[in-house]
Design a protein around this motif. Sequence first.
Motif, PDB file in Angstrom:
ATOM      1  N   LEU A  30       7.508 -18.145  -4.241  1.00  0.00           N
ATOM      2  CA  LEU A  30       8.240 -17.518  -5.343  1.00  0.00           C
ATOM      3  C   LEU A  30       7.959 -16.013  -5.390  1.00  0.00           C
ATOM      4  O   LEU A  30       7.861 -15.413  -6.464  1.00  0.00           O
ATOM      5  CB  LEU A  30       7.844 -18.174  -6.674  1.00  0.00           C
ATOM      6  CG  LEU A  30       8.154 -19.665  -6.781  1.00  0.00           C
ATOM      7  CD1 LEU A  30       7.534 -20.249  -8.043  1.00  0.00           C
ATOM      8  CD2 LEU A  30       9.659 -19.903  -6.757  1.00  0.00           C
ATOM      9  N   TRP A  31       7.835 -15.410  -4.229  1.00  0.00           N
ATOM     10  CA  TRP A  31       7.456 -14.002  -4.099  1.00  0.00           C
ATOM     11  C   TRP A  31       8.327 -13.088  -4.958  1.00  0.00           C
ATOM     12  O   TRP A  31       7.820 -12.273  -5.731  1.00  0.00           O
ATOM     13  CB  TRP A  31       7.517 -13.593  -2.625  1.00  0.00           C
ATOM     14  CG  TRP A  31       7.140 -12.161  -2.396  1.00  0.00           C
ATOM     15  CD1 TRP A  31       7.987 -11.092  -2.319  1.00  0.00           C
ATOM     16  CD2 TRP A  31       5.824 -11.648  -2.235  1.00  0.00           C
ATOM     17  NE1 TRP A  31       7.276  -9.941  -2.116  1.00  0.00           N
ATOM     18  CE2 TRP A  31       5.945 -10.255  -2.051  1.00  0.00           C
ATOM     19  CE3 TRP A  31       4.555 -12.219  -2.225  1.00  0.00           C
ATOM     20  CZ2 TRP A  31       4.840  -9.427  -1.856  1.00  0.00           C
ATOM     21  CZ3 TRP A  31       3.451 -11.396  -2.028  1.00  0.00           C
ATOM     22  CH2 TRP A  31       3.597 -10.015  -1.855  1.00  0.00           C
ATOM     23  N   ASP A  32       9.656 -13.175  -4.822  1.00  0.00           N
ATOM     24  CA  ASP A  32      10.550 -12.262  -5.553  1.00  0.00           C
ATOM     25  C   ASP A  32      10.377 -12.397  -7.059  1.00  0.00           C
ATOM     26  O   ASP A  32      10.347 -11.391  -7.775  1.00  0.00           O
ATOM     27  CB  ASP A  32      12.012 -12.509  -5.164  1.00  0.00           C
ATOM     28  CG  ASP A  32      12.308 -12.106  -3.731  1.00  0.00           C
ATOM     29  OD1 ASP A  32      11.564 -11.253  -3.179  1.00  0.00           O
ATOM     30  OD2 ASP A  32      13.259 -12.649  -3.152  1.00  0.00           O
ATOM     31  N   MET A  33      10.262 -13.612  -7.552  1.00  0.00           N
ATOM     32  CA  MET A  33      10.058 -13.819  -8.978  1.00  0.00           C
ATOM     33  C   MET A  33       8.746 -13.174  -9.434  1.00  0.00           C
ATOM     34  O   MET A  33       8.690 -12.514 -10.471  1.00  0.00           O
ATOM     35  CB  MET A  33      10.027 -15.304  -9.314  1.00  0.00           C
ATOM     36  CG  MET A  33       9.836 -15.572 -10.800  1.00  0.00           C
ATOM     37  SD  MET A  33       9.340 -17.270 -11.157  1.00  0.00           S
ATOM     38  CE  MET A  33       7.618 -17.223 -10.694  1.00  0.00           C
ATOM     39  N   ASN A  34       7.696 -13.332  -8.627  1.00  0.00           N
ATOM     40  CA  ASN A  34       6.402 -12.762  -8.996  1.00  0.00           C
ATOM     41  C   ASN A  34       6.406 -11.245  -8.925  1.00  0.00           C
ATOM     42  O   ASN A  34       5.770 -10.584  -9.750  1.00  0.00           O
ATOM     43  CB  ASN A  34       5.291 -13.366  -8.138  1.00  0.00           C
ATOM     44  CG  ASN A  34       4.982 -14.774  -8.574  1.00  0.00           C
ATOM     45  OD1 ASN A  34       4.691 -15.012  -9.741  1.00  0.00           O
ATOM     46  ND2 ASN A  34       5.068 -15.721  -7.655  1.00  0.00           N
ATOM     47  N   VAL A  35       7.124 -10.680  -7.964  1.00  0.00           N
ATOM     48  CA  VAL A  35       7.270  -9.220  -7.909  1.00  0.00           C
ATOM     49  C   VAL A  35       7.906  -8.723  -9.206  1.00  0.00           C
ATOM     50  O   VAL A  35       7.425  -7.770  -9.828  1.00  0.00           O
ATOM     51  CB  VAL A  35       8.099  -8.776  -6.682  1.00  0.00           C
ATOM     52  CG1 VAL A  35       8.542  -7.325  -6.804  1.00  0.00           C
ATOM     53  CG2 VAL A  35       7.304  -8.994  -5.398  1.00  0.00           C
TER      54      VAL A  35
END
Length: 120
Positions: A30-35
């Motif tokens: 969920l990289w983009d969400m966490n960014v």
Amino acid sequence: MYVDHSISHAVGQIIIAIYFIWMGAKNIKLWDMNVNRIKVQGLPAVPCLLLGFTIQFTGAFLVLADWHTSVGAIMLMVFTALATALHHRFWQMSDPIIRTYHVLLLTNNLCIFGGLLLLV
């Protein structure tokens, strides 16, 4: 590895380590969400995530390997405290359902913190 531990201690330690590895892998997916979650806080997202994942995975693998377990547990305690402070600011949330959910997440993290204290 785990030679001087009771079965319940060893199983508990393994469960804690696997939890942090599992959640770290999930959050990488969920990289983009966490960014975006970190950018909203006004922090440099990518360096924060890389540092967080480094602390999380290093601590978890130290605990799992039963090698410098106290160091790994302290790393996971620092990670848990920082992640909780960043992401579960229930007092800033106006929706009572979301606020209650984040209070629940905060109390869950306190329990995880307590379990980590037992490993120090």
